[in-house]
Design an enzyme around this catalytic site. Structure first.
Site, PDB file in Angstrom:
ATOM      1  N   GLY A  61      12.775 -30.641   5.703  1.00 52.80           N
ATOM      2  CA  GLY A  61      12.872 -31.994   6.209  1.00 52.80           C
ATOM      3  C   GLY A  61      14.293 -32.311   6.617  1.00 52.80           C
ATOM      4  N   SER A  62      14.470 -33.214   7.562  1.00 57.50           N
ATOM      5  CA  SER A  62      15.812 -33.679   7.914  1.00 57.50           C
ATOM      6  C   SER A  62      16.291 -34.662   6.842  1.00 57.50           C
ATOM      7  CB  SER A  62      15.795 -34.352   9.284  1.00 57.50           C
ATOM      8  OG  SER A  62      15.541 -33.401  10.282  1.00 57.50           O
ATOM      9  N   GLY A  63      17.553 -35.021   6.932  1.00 52.87           N
ATOM     10  CA  GLY A  63      18.114 -35.966   5.963  1.00 52.87           C
ATOM     11  C   GLY A  63      19.003 -35.293   4.944  1.00 52.87           C
ATOM     12  N   HIS A  64      19.145 -33.957   5.050  1.00 56.93           N
ATOM     13  CA  HIS A  64      19.982 -33.208   4.104  1.00 56.93           C
ATOM     14  C   HIS A  64      21.203 -32.610   4.787  1.00 56.93           C
ATOM     15  CE1 HIS A  64      16.457 -33.646   1.710  1.00 56.93           C
ATOM     16  NE2 HIS A  64      15.746 -32.841   2.447  1.00 56.93           N
TER      17      HIS A  64
ATOM     18  N   LYS B 211      12.769 -23.732   0.574  1.00 53.83           N
ATOM     19  CA  LYS B 211      12.991 -24.552  -0.611  1.00 53.83           C
ATOM     20  C   LYS B 211      11.637 -24.844  -1.247  1.00 53.83           C
ATOM     21  CE  LYS B 211      15.471 -28.023   1.242  1.00 53.83           C
ATOM     22  NZ  LYS B 211      15.174 -27.733   2.665  1.00 53.83           N
TER      23      LYS B 211
ATOM     24  N   ASP C 211       6.938 -27.503   2.166  1.00 52.07           N
ATOM     25  CA  ASP C 211       7.708 -26.406   2.753  1.00 52.07           C
ATOM     26  C   ASP C 211       6.992 -25.076   2.539  1.00 52.07           C
ATOM     27  OD1 ASP C 211       9.575 -28.675   2.092  1.00 52.07           O
ATOM     28  OD2 ASP C 211      10.911 -27.428   3.289  1.00 52.07           O
TER      29      ASP C 211
ATOM     30  N   HIS D 295      15.363 -35.928  -2.060  1.00 46.50           N
ATOM     31  CA  HIS D 295      14.435 -36.632  -1.181  1.00 46.50           C
ATOM     32  C   HIS D 295      14.276 -38.092  -1.558  1.00 46.50           C
ATOM     33  CE1 HIS D 295      13.364 -32.419  -0.514  1.00 46.50           C
ATOM     34  NE2 HIS D 295      13.046 -32.815   0.684  1.00 46.50           N
TER      35      HIS D 295
END
Ligand code: ADP
Ligand code: ADP
Ligand code: MG
Ligand code: MG
Ligand code: MG
Ligand code: MG
Lengths: 330, 203, 330, 203
Positions: C53-56, C104, C109, C218
């Site tokens: 996911g994006s945001g990391h 991950k 995932d 998250h």
């Protein structure tokens, strides 16, 4: 506001202890608050020294190392360092070729660096100074403290640092540092205020649907408050403000800088908008740096710095640099 | 004003240290809307260091007391206020020379020299919304009485509220600097308030 | 919460446009959301692909380049990418030596990468997978989804990436990636929740005098809420939690990671405390990385990852790496 | 239940798309305390794509409708729910074969196969606080009536509140997962609610 600290009075020394432990390339004098590259003084090299209030990390300590600064002097949060720090730093990096002070244009920084220069000159050192004053949000006249020094500092430190590393003499390093300083313009935007450890709360109130245009890097309010804008609109406003003052007739380096709390995901999206509007204005971007480089603690927001470059400055930009927070080529 | 010895000046700086400590958060609050929210902690850090240094080795003359205090402020504060307050006290101290005792006119003249040095160093003039807006009326009224000086400095600080800032960080704000009291003027008013306090005690 | 965006639905593609413009070393397929190093497929080299996911950010796109990942696949914010992305990435980086997926350990995932592996294998590619599951805050049993993958991902990507760059075959790269994965443990702490673009507000409420221990990346709440602690106390708690699970008998690499909104000034101070407690426990720290590397949007807080290393892994850590966000030696 | 053709299944998925769109923020809210606050946007993105793909080229058989919808979910959603919902619809579609029309028992059996596939893929069992806690009672009650299935699924979703999560992100929270409804169970309940809605319209 909660902070990851041991108390406001420990913030700067704790951070210096952390830098010392993480970066064997640096010599960190925690007591006297001077960060010096391990191999200083580098023989036959002009020494580059900068410093300023803490809270803008990685500026300046993260930029100490080969190809950039020889030493940095962190003050208390948002408070310029004291003269003794810069005088010590100058002594530590002086190889006999003299020392250049890179000073952000704030009353406190200017006064303290001036006093430091006097102290250093009393010891027989040759000291030159370059003032960074790139923030177009501030009216530059004899009736203000003049434009603030913000993101442009990174360009001055990198480009002058590369030249110094090549062994250029003090007058030439100083001249190029001044050229870079005059070729840089910045504009910043805050989506939230920052919280200083000493105050423990936000430095100003910003409603959920408003933003501040024309902010600096010390948690000061900006020139203007507006209804919240989109990334696209902010890029338009920022670049317009920059180009009102700087009309590049060649390529620019772009720093799309986060103020601290804005996610990199958003910064890249904003950078895309900055590229779009520069493209619309016909300005070629030679290099782009996106990230948190000249910050304001936990402020959310961003700034854009443009630096007009010629072949020589571009070459200096690409030259190897080896610091904690900017590194390539070595 | 009676003649003043080194002890008088030590007491004045002690009183100032206590006042700054007491008022630190107010000074920092004043520095929030038009500055960077550190004036209170800057002044506290500086005068705490002054108190320590003067207690450890109390100088013998009024001039030395003020010069040592000024040096300490320069060495410990940073920011704009470190050099400016440091210069104020150092220049005042220098003007006092090495006399053991100072009379009223002597202090007036010396403080005037100190305030002038601040103007020279920072390039500000009264009306620019800086510490000079409290220092100048304070020094002007001092020949009359310390009480008059206290009042004049306090009024001068309050009178910075409607001003547009032309020096220091507040100048970045342009029109938006109007409507706020200058933090440096407020701390300068404390300098005269504590002077009056100590003078009253002595009398 | 205000964000520097054009709307929640544009966040990921805008960021990819920004990466494309800033990094000429990368080929960015904005439409299909695949970031590939420009020189891929590198002849005779195992391909390393990750994503999530994006945001990391900078994970994973900021780690694409020589000596680390060959490609990254960003999903929506906090949502693992779809199988097609990883299949495309695998095809783009395959030089015939096979591809390793760095995954991950999250249900999403794992499932999506599994499906991607099937798709890629249908096309005749050789695909191996390594699972990163380093978060000691999660009980690892058959009655949970297992430990989460967090900061350890950086070590797996860097060390396996260095080995792949040297031309090691797929089975060896996979074996070392697994060794690294098993040698990593992480523990995270939140001082504030994060704000996802889709929700527009904090993902949980955290009072001004409390913190969450054992958080992931998250925006999920952690295992435990406690009264606010000092940097020193947090370091004690984090290292204790790590050492309950990992008993290094040699040196470690340490990642002192910011969750997004915590200033670097505070992170360095925290890093000093992490060094202090590791020193007290007699654990030598070979290398330390301090900064925002595996983030959770604008969350304030930090995590500590330790990775036990031998001579070989230390050599791989020091090997040249040239990515947007991790770079040295070239 | 009357016999159902491809149009029936298209309408079902249309109704599900509308329901998910309507309920997206509730689903995301449910995903906040025990997840990562994206379930609503995941489901909306997925079913919006399903609606687009089914409108562009409507498949001719019930089995094809569900398989295409499942493929679209896998291709567009990501996260845990993409593969799980995708598998649910694809496996159900596969079980329906290539018949033009499906009767009640046929749908019951096929949906059971779909739900089993979800269990197989994700390794969860009823009681683990996942979508299976709505899907399983829904499928169990379906032979009785769609209304009964709707009710059972809704009850099953509500019944996840006191459960301790053992799969998915909520399992990271341990005891703290107790007291919250599972977002995937809530969206699965919508699947039966919209099935009942469409079946009632047809009758
Ligand atoms: N050029 C100047 N001349 C005189 N006083 C000044 C000048 N610049 C700033 N000041 C005074 O300094 C005060 C701010 O001090 P402080 O907050 O401690 O330093 P900084 O501005 O560096 O944060 C201002 O309120 C003003 O009174
Ligand atoms: N192993 C599993 N088996 C069945 N359902 C699961 C499993 N893991 C998660 N789920 C379901 O998926 C839902 C979460 O979906 P979503 O939020 O879209 O994905 P993510 O968890 O990747 O963010 C959970 O509420 C749960 O119902
Ligand atoms: Mg200051
Ligand atoms: Mg200030
Ligand atoms: Mg998710
Ligand atoms: Mg979710």
């Amino acid at each position: 506001m909660k902070m990851l600290i041991n108390g406001p009075e420990h913030v700067v020394s704790d951070a210096l202890r952390g830098m010392a432990a993480a970066h064997p390339d640096l010599t960190v004098d925690v007591e006297n608050r001077v960060v010096v590259r391990r191999d200083a003084p580098v023989p036959r090299k002009v020494g580059l020294v900068s410093g300023g209030g803490s809270g803008h990390e990685p500026l300046h300590g993260g930029f100490v190392g080969r190809g950039m600064l020889d030493a940095a002097c962190p003050g208390e949060v948002f408070t310029s360092p004291v003269p003794d720090q810069m005088a010590r730093a100058a002594a530590a990096v002086n190889s006999g070729q003299g020392v250049l002070f890179v000073v952000k244009n704030y009353t406190g920084d200017v006064l303290n660096f001036d006093m430091a220069a006097e102290l250093a000159e009393d010891e027989g050192l040759q000291v030159a100074k370059v003032l960074v004053h790139d923030d177009v949000a501030v009216i530059d006249s004899s009736f203000t403290a003049g434009r603030r020094g913000t993101g442009g500092t990174l360009f001055v430190e990198k480009l002058a640092g590369a030249l110094a590393e090549e062994g250029a003499p003090l007058d030439r390093v100083t001249a190029v540092a001044r050229q870079v300083s005059e070729s840089c313009r910045s504009f910043g935007v805050a989506l939230s205020a920052c919280t200083t450890p000493a105050k423990g709360g936000p430095t100003f109130d910003l409603p959920a649907d408003e933003l501040e245009l024309g902010i600096g890097i010390h948690g000061e309010p900006g020139r203007e408050r507006r209804a919240m804008m989109s990334s696209r609109e902010i890029a338009d406003a920022a670049v317009e403000a920059l180009l009102a003052d700087l009309q590049p007739d060649g390529p620019v380096l772009a720093l799309v800088n986060g103020m601290g709390a804005t996610p990199l995901l958003e910064l890249y999206g904003f950078s895309a908008e900055v590229h779009r509007v520069l493209g619309e204005r016909g300005i070629p971007v030679a290099r782009t740096l996106v990230g948190n480089y000249v910050t304001s603690l936990d402020m959310a927001g961003c700034s854009v710095t443009l630096c007009q470059v010629d072949e020589e400055l571009l070459r200096l930009w690409d030259a190897p640099v080896r610091t904690a927070s900017l590194r390539w080529g070595c | 004003m009676p003649e003043m010895d080194a002890r008088f000046f030590l007491r004045w700086l002690e009183a100032m240290t206590a006042a700054v400590d007491r008022e630190a958060s107010r000074l920092t609050e004043l520095d929030s809307p038009i500055g960077d929210a550190d004036h209170g902690s800057n002044m506290r850090r500086g005068f705490t260091a002054v108190a320590v240094s003067l207690t450890q080795t109390p100088p013998a003359t009024p001039g030395e007391v003020l010069k040592e205090a000024g040096r300490t402020l320069v060495a410990k504060v940073g920011g704009a206020s470190g050099p400016l307050y440091g210069t104020l006290l150092r220049s005042t101290g220098k003007a006092l020379g090495d006399a053991e005792r100072v009379d009223g006119p002597g202090l007036c003249a010396a403080l005037r020299a100190g305030v002038d040095a601040v103007g020279q160093l920072g390039g500000a003039v009264p009306g620019d919304k800086t510490m000079l807006d409290a220092l100048t009326p304070g020094v002007d009224a001092l020949p009359e009485s310390v009480e008059a000086a206290r009042e004049a400095a306090a009024k001068g600080s309050e009178a910075t509220i409607p001003l547009l800032a032309r020096r220091g960080r507040a100048s970045y704000l342009g029109e938006r600097s109007i409507g706020h009291e200058d933090p440096g003027a407020a701390s300068s008013a404390l300098l005269f308030a504590t002077l009056a306090e100590v003078a009253a005690d002595v009398r």
